[in-house]
Design a protein around this motif. Structure first.
Motif, mmCIF file in Angstrom:
data_model
loop_
_atom_site.group_PDB
_atom_site.id
_atom_site.type_symbol
_atom_site.label_atom_id
_atom_site.label_comp_id
_atom_site.label_asym_id
_atom_site.label_seq_id
_atom_site.Cartn_x
_atom_site.Cartn_y
_atom_site.Cartn_z
ATOM 1 N N THR A 39 11.412 -4.445 -32.503
ATOM 2 C CA THR A 39 12.789 -4.085 -32.828
ATOM 3 C C THR A 39 13.283 -4.942 -33.981
ATOM 4 O O THR A 39 12.778 -6.037 -34.236
ATOM 5 C CB THR A 39 13.728 -4.267 -31.623
ATOM 6 O OG1 THR A 39 13.683 -5.628 -31.174
ATOM 7 C CG2 THR A 39 13.340 -3.339 -30.481
ATOM 8 N N ILE A 40 14.287 -4.426 -34.685
ATOM 9 C CA ILE A 40 14.901 -5.119 -35.814
ATOM 10 C C ILE A 40 16.405 -5.152 -35.600
ATOM 11 O O ILE A 40 17.012 -4.123 -35.305
ATOM 12 C CB ILE A 40 14.601 -4.398 -37.143
ATOM 13 C CG1 ILE A 40 13.088 -4.241 -37.356
ATOM 14 C CG2 ILE A 40 15.236 -5.134 -38.317
ATOM 15 C CD1 ILE A 40 12.748 -3.330 -38.525
ATOM 16 N N ASP A 41 17.013 -6.328 -35.744
ATOM 17 C CA ASP A 41 18.470 -6.455 -35.695
ATOM 18 C C ASP A 41 19.010 -6.367 -37.118
ATOM 19 O O ASP A 41 18.585 -7.119 -38.000
ATOM 20 C CB ASP A 41 18.880 -7.787 -35.073
ATOM 21 C CG ASP A 41 18.540 -7.881 -33.602
ATOM 22 O OD1 ASP A 41 18.325 -9.005 -33.116
ATOM 23 O OD2 ASP A 41 18.479 -6.827 -32.940
ATOM 24 N N ILE A 42 19.960 -5.458 -37.332
ATOM 25 C CA ILE A 42 20.579 -5.297 -38.653
ATOM 26 C C ILE A 42 22.067 -5.586 -38.518
ATOM 27 O O ILE A 42 22.776 -4.916 -37.760
ATOM 28 C CB ILE A 42 20.367 -3.879 -39.211
ATOM 29 C CG1 ILE A 42 18.887 -3.480 -39.167
ATOM 30 C CG2 ILE A 42 20.899 -3.797 -40.639
ATOM 31 C CD1 ILE A 42 18.625 -2.068 -39.641
ATOM 32 N N ASP A 43 22.543 -6.593 -39.246
ATOM 33 C CA ASP A 43 23.950 -6.978 -39.177
ATOM 34 C C ASP A 43 24.852 -5.859 -39.692
ATOM 35 O O ASP A 43 24.418 -5.002 -40.480
ATOM 36 C CB ASP A 43 24.202 -8.246 -40.004
ATOM 37 C CG ASP A 43 23.509 -9.466 -39.430
ATOM 38 O OD1 ASP A 43 23.240 -9.479 -38.214
ATOM 39 O OD2 ASP A 43 23.217 -10.393 -40.213
ATOM 40 N N SER A 48 21.323 -4.548 -44.222
ATOM 41 C CA SER A 48 20.219 -3.603 -44.329
ATOM 42 C C SER A 48 18.890 -4.286 -44.029
ATOM 43 O O SER A 48 18.789 -5.514 -44.039
ATOM 44 C CB SER A 48 20.176 -2.984 -45.734
ATOM 45 O OG SER A 48 19.929 -3.981 -46.711
ATOM 46 N N SER A 49 17.899 -3.473 -43.752
ATOM 47 C CA SER A 49 16.527 -3.921 -43.550
ATOM 48 C C SER A 49 15.651 -3.135 -44.507
ATOM 49 O O SER A 49 15.821 -1.926 -44.660
ATOM 50 C CB SER A 49 16.091 -3.668 -42.102
ATOM 51 O OG SER A 49 14.700 -3.887 -41.928
ATOM 52 N N GLU A 50 14.727 -3.816 -45.190
ATOM 53 C CA GLU A 50 13.879 -3.109 -46.138
ATOM 54 C C GLU A 50 12.435 -3.565 -46.038
ATOM 55 O O GLU A 50 12.141 -4.670 -45.602
ATOM 56 C CB GLU A 50 14.380 -3.272 -47.566
ATOM 57 C CG GLU A 50 14.336 -4.686 -48.106
ATOM 58 C CD GLU A 50 14.840 -4.741 -49.553
ATOM 59 O OE1 GLU A 50 14.046 -5.160 -50.425
ATOM 60 O OE2 GLU A 50 15.999 -4.374 -49.780
ATOM 61 N N ARG A 54 17.344 -2.266 -27.494
ATOM 62 C CA ARG A 54 16.107 -2.970 -27.187
ATOM 63 C C ARG A 54 15.341 -2.220 -26.096
ATOM 64 O O ARG A 54 15.931 -1.507 -25.286
ATOM 65 C CB ARG A 54 16.405 -4.400 -26.743
ATOM 66 C CG ARG A 54 17.120 -5.221 -27.802
ATOM 67 C CD ARG A 54 17.249 -6.693 -27.408
ATOM 68 N NE ARG A 54 17.976 -7.431 -28.435
ATOM 69 C CZ ARG A 54 17.429 -7.868 -29.560
ATOM 70 N NH1 ARG A 54 16.133 -7.648 -29.794
ATOM 71 N NH2 ARG A 54 18.140 -8.529 -30.450
ATOM 72 N N PRO A 55 14.011 -2.393 -26.063
ATOM 73 C CA PRO A 55 13.212 -1.657 -25.077
ATOM 74 C C PRO A 55 13.500 -2.045 -23.638
ATOM 75 O O PRO A 55 13.249 -1.272 -22.722
ATOM 76 C CB PRO A 55 11.768 -2.010 -25.464
ATOM 77 C CG PRO A 55 11.880 -3.270 -26.243
ATOM 78 C CD PRO A 55 13.186 -3.195 -26.967
ATOM 79 N N ASP A 56 14.070 -3.252 -23.415
ATOM 80 C CA ASP A 56 14.353 -3.687 -22.054
ATOM 81 C C ASP A 56 15.802 -3.447 -21.659
ATOM 82 O O ASP A 56 16.259 -3.883 -20.609
ATOM 83 C CB ASP A 56 14.020 -5.172 -21.886
ATOM 84 C CG ASP A 56 14.722 -6.055 -22.918
ATOM 85 O OD1 ASP A 56 15.361 -5.507 -23.825
ATOM 86 O OD2 ASP A 56 14.612 -7.292 -22.798
ATOM 87 N N SER A 57 16.557 -2.726 -22.506
ATOM 88 C CA SER A 57 17.954 -2.426 -22.207
ATOM 89 C C SER A 57 18.114 -0.933 -22.010
ATOM 90 O O SER A 57 17.187 -0.149 -22.181
ATOM 91 C CB SER A 57 18.861 -2.896 -23.350
ATOM 92 O OG SER A 57 18.562 -2.187 -24.535
ATOM 93 N N VAL A 73 23.331 -3.664 -35.077
ATOM 94 C CA VAL A 73 22.562 -2.663 -34.342
ATOM 95 C C VAL A 73 21.111 -3.125 -34.255
ATOM 96 O O VAL A 73 20.604 -3.815 -35.136
ATOM 97 C CB VAL A 73 22.632 -1.270 -34.998
ATOM 98 C CG1 VAL A 73 24.034 -0.732 -34.977
ATOM 99 C CG2 VAL A 73 22.077 -1.298 -36.404
ATOM 100 N N THR A 74 20.465 -2.752 -33.164
ATOM 101 C CA THR A 74 19.051 -3.029 -32.957
ATOM 102 C C THR A 74 18.297 -1.710 -33.035
ATOM 103 O O THR A 74 18.633 -0.764 -32.336
ATOM 104 C CB THR A 74 18.809 -3.683 -31.590
ATOM 105 O OG1 THR A 74 19.518 -4.932 -31.540
ATOM 106 C CG2 THR A 74 17.326 -3.952 -31.361
ATOM 107 N N VAL A 75 17.288 -1.640 -33.915
ATOM 108 C CA VAL A 75 16.535 -0.401 -34.097
ATOM 109 C C VAL A 75 15.057 -0.623 -33.794
ATOM 110 O O VAL A 75 14.532 -1.713 -33.946
ATOM 111 C CB VAL A 75 16.707 0.156 -35.526
ATOM 112 C CG1 VAL A 75 18.161 0.468 -35.812
ATOM 113 C CG2 VAL A 75 16.152 -0.808 -36.566
ATOM 114 N N GLY A 76 14.410 0.421 -33.348
ATOM 115 C CA GLY A 76 12.978 0.374 -33.077
ATOM 116 C C GLY A 76 12.383 1.758 -33.224
ATOM 117 O O GLY A 76 13.123 2.737 -33.301
ATOM 118 N N GLU A 77 11.121 1.954 -33.252
ATOM 119 C CA GLU A 77 10.138 0.894 -33.302
ATOM 120 C C GLU A 77 10.097 0.292 -34.705
ATOM 121 O O GLU A 77 10.098 1.013 -35.684
ATOM 122 C CB GLU A 77 8.759 1.455 -32.911
ATOM 123 C CG GLU A 77 7.725 0.404 -32.555
ATOM 124 C CD GLU A 77 6.980 -0.100 -33.765
ATOM 125 O OE1 GLU A 77 6.599 -1.283 -33.730
ATOM 126 O OE2 GLU A 77 6.780 0.624 -34.740
ATOM 127 N N GLY A 78 10.052 -1.045 -34.786
ATOM 128 C CA GLY A 78 10.300 -1.742 -36.038
ATOM 129 C C GLY A 78 9.399 -1.389 -37.199
ATOM 130 O O GLY A 78 9.792 -1.525 -38.355
#
Length: 216
Positions: free
Chosen positions: A158-162, A166-168, A198-201, A108-113
């Protein structure tokens, strides 16, 4: 993976790049020393009795307690927060770690990062703000009140999380600029927005999550 696209920031607490002040003050012990923080990072671990004798030795208080982490139910990512450095010292402000776990079976791609990890997000009252732990910001040591406004670059990250990953981030707690405003005791709530895609999608779902802390 982190990507950026220059544009105006979205999300609660992020569109306002300038931080404004608050009131309140806190007594603190000027003595300090070095000691472990429990996360592999060095901080103060010796000295006086802390604020009014209620804080661990070498701390300027107050201490941070997590009251609740809420939101993002039925969402592909789940937030969590832990305290890394419970109390302020002469050399460092309180520190927390935010974690976003991907509970889905695809990336998943999340924002704003920055906002998704509460970076540059102020509490509902505007008295406190979380800033990136690796940053250097104009603040009074021991008091950790910002002495000037802090501006962010106007971009959407944006951050891609497999899947299953996780992202920390490590975030530090500061008081916003204001007369006699150290880290004031009390309960504070922070809220931010997480958007998928993503912001362009094509825009995906978005939701909010909140953190409530107690300073005492």
């Amino acid at each position: 993976m982190v990507s950026t696209r220059r544009r105006y920031l979205r999300g609660v607490g992020v569109g306002s790049a300038l931080l404004v002040g608050s009131a309140g003050c806190l007594g603190r012990d000027p003595q300090n020393g070095d000691g472990p923080n429990g996360d592999g990072l060095n901080g103060d671990g010796s000295g006086g009795d802390g604020a009014n004798g209620t804080r661990p030795e070498g701390t300027g208080g107050p201490g941070v307690t997590i009251v609740s982490v809420d939101g993002l139910d039925d969402f592909p990512v789940s937030p969590a927060v832990e305290v890394v450095r419970e109390a302020a010292t002469e050399s460092a402000p309180p520190r927390l770690r935010t974690v976003l776990e991907n509970t889905s079976d695809e990336t998943v791609t999340v924002g704003e990062g920055r906002a998704v990890h509460l970076e540059y997000v102020s509490d509902d009252s505007g008295d406190l703000v979380f800033l990136p732990a690796e940053g250097e910001f104009p603040a009074e040591p021991g008091c950790w009140r910002l002495t000037d406004t802090v501006a962010t670059t106007q971009e959407y990250r944006t951050i891609d999380i497999d899947a299953g990953g996780s992202s920390e981030r490590l975030i530090d707690l500061y008081a916003t600029p204001g007369e006699d405003a150290c880290l004031p005791v009390g309960e504070y709530r922070f809220e931010t927005t997480v958007s998928i895609g993503r912001p362009d999608s094509e825009a995906g779902p978005s939701g909010t999550w909140s953190l409530t802390i107690l300073l005492e």
